[in-house]
Scaffold this active site. Sequence first.
Site, short mmCIF file in Angstrom:
data_model
loop_
_atom_site.label_atom_id
_atom_site.label_comp_id
_atom_site.label_asym_id
_atom_site.label_seq_id
_atom_site.Cartn_x
_atom_site.Cartn_y
_atom_site.Cartn_z
CE LYS A 1 1.58 7.32 11.02
NZ LYS A 1 1.96 8.60 11.05
CG ASP B 1 -2.26 10.65 4.81
OD1 ASP B 1 -3.17 11.08 3.82
OD2 ASP B 1 -1.45 10.98 5.11
#
Length: 414
Positions: A85, A134
């Site tokens: 990410k 998340d």
Amino acid sequence: MNTPLSNVKLQYASNPAVQPDAPYGAEQQSVLGGAAFAQAATQIRQWPGYAPTPLHDLTGLAQAAGVAQILYKDEADRFGLGSFKALGGAYAVSRLLLKEIASRTGEQNATAEDLLSGRYAAITRDITVTCATDGNHGRSVAWGAQRFGCQCVIYIHATVSEGRKEAIEKYGAQVVRTDGNYDDSVRQAARDAERLGRFVVSDTSYDGYMDVPKDVMQGYAVMADEALDQIGTDPLPTHVFLQGGVGGLAAAVCAHFWETLGAKRPKFIVVEPDKAACLYESARAGKPVAVHGDLDTIMAGLACGEVSLLAWKVLHPGARAFLCIDDESALNTVRLLAEGRYGDTPIVAGESAVAGLAGMLGAMNDPQARAALGLDAESRILVFGSEGATDPELYQRIVGKSAQAVRESSRTPA
């Protein structure tokens, strides 16, 4: 046939819409690739600390599974954030800030280097970026905001661990915990951003919100480009198994291979938790559908109930099949890698990193899936280990020892 993870609870859905011989089309090009990818790759490769992540050849596991090769792209140490990410959220933050600088000053030639140097700090310090997460995407956005000089507010939902919350706060972000599931936190972040003048940097797209998620996925595609460079002149993979979530990772890898290799590209298979299977259900319906409930899976990074519309434009024609696995299969795969169970080097992999590998091992034990996907002794598998131990306490409970201990065992001669 009894291979590793013989007890995977697998659900399989073929994709009748797949176009295996089609060229990379204009609709897909509008989402990912071309000059936009080249721009992302050029910028990211100039960031301080950039280096390609390792590609491990799991020869012992491949032999035990009954395939020719398993390659594992290991994202555990990407920019020190522990996840792929890092490539997406931070890049999208830089793009947003450069656009705002251009809008406010007329300066069209500002660069990421200008942001890093603080040249436009008087502008960027008054800009706030925000998103729901998340864990991993929010960490990347927070890191990008700290690095490029703006403010950051991150939303997490009820079941995100304290460890992941603290990891985001480490980069100077304000963290807001909301009720409900991930999709509820997405909506809360969007509402607050509209009310307070913040800029949403989300990794999922929806009607009216497309540009920023494109930037996020262009960043992810750098990882796919690295993998192709590392494979080089070796035989290409025959199959790529990819984690689902909202679909951004899977779409970025699928798109880059599709655009680069055309009809020579591998078969792409998307794998999700059975408790959060929005892509699987969308494939069965032939259109994007949402799944509801608390989405309470151990694979926290994949606990998503709504498909990214941009990702769907790539995956609907690009993915060969969609699979679901159970939580216990993911946990067993984390342990399998940590132990180096078949003589391979021990690998630190978070619980959301292993869905692709667990799905592949499950498919080898499912006669229908194995036959439908053409998995056999000649198959060459590529998977992307999308995170390391992003929640160290949880990882230690799963494996029975710390990530550091696993790393040290990988450096200990046999």
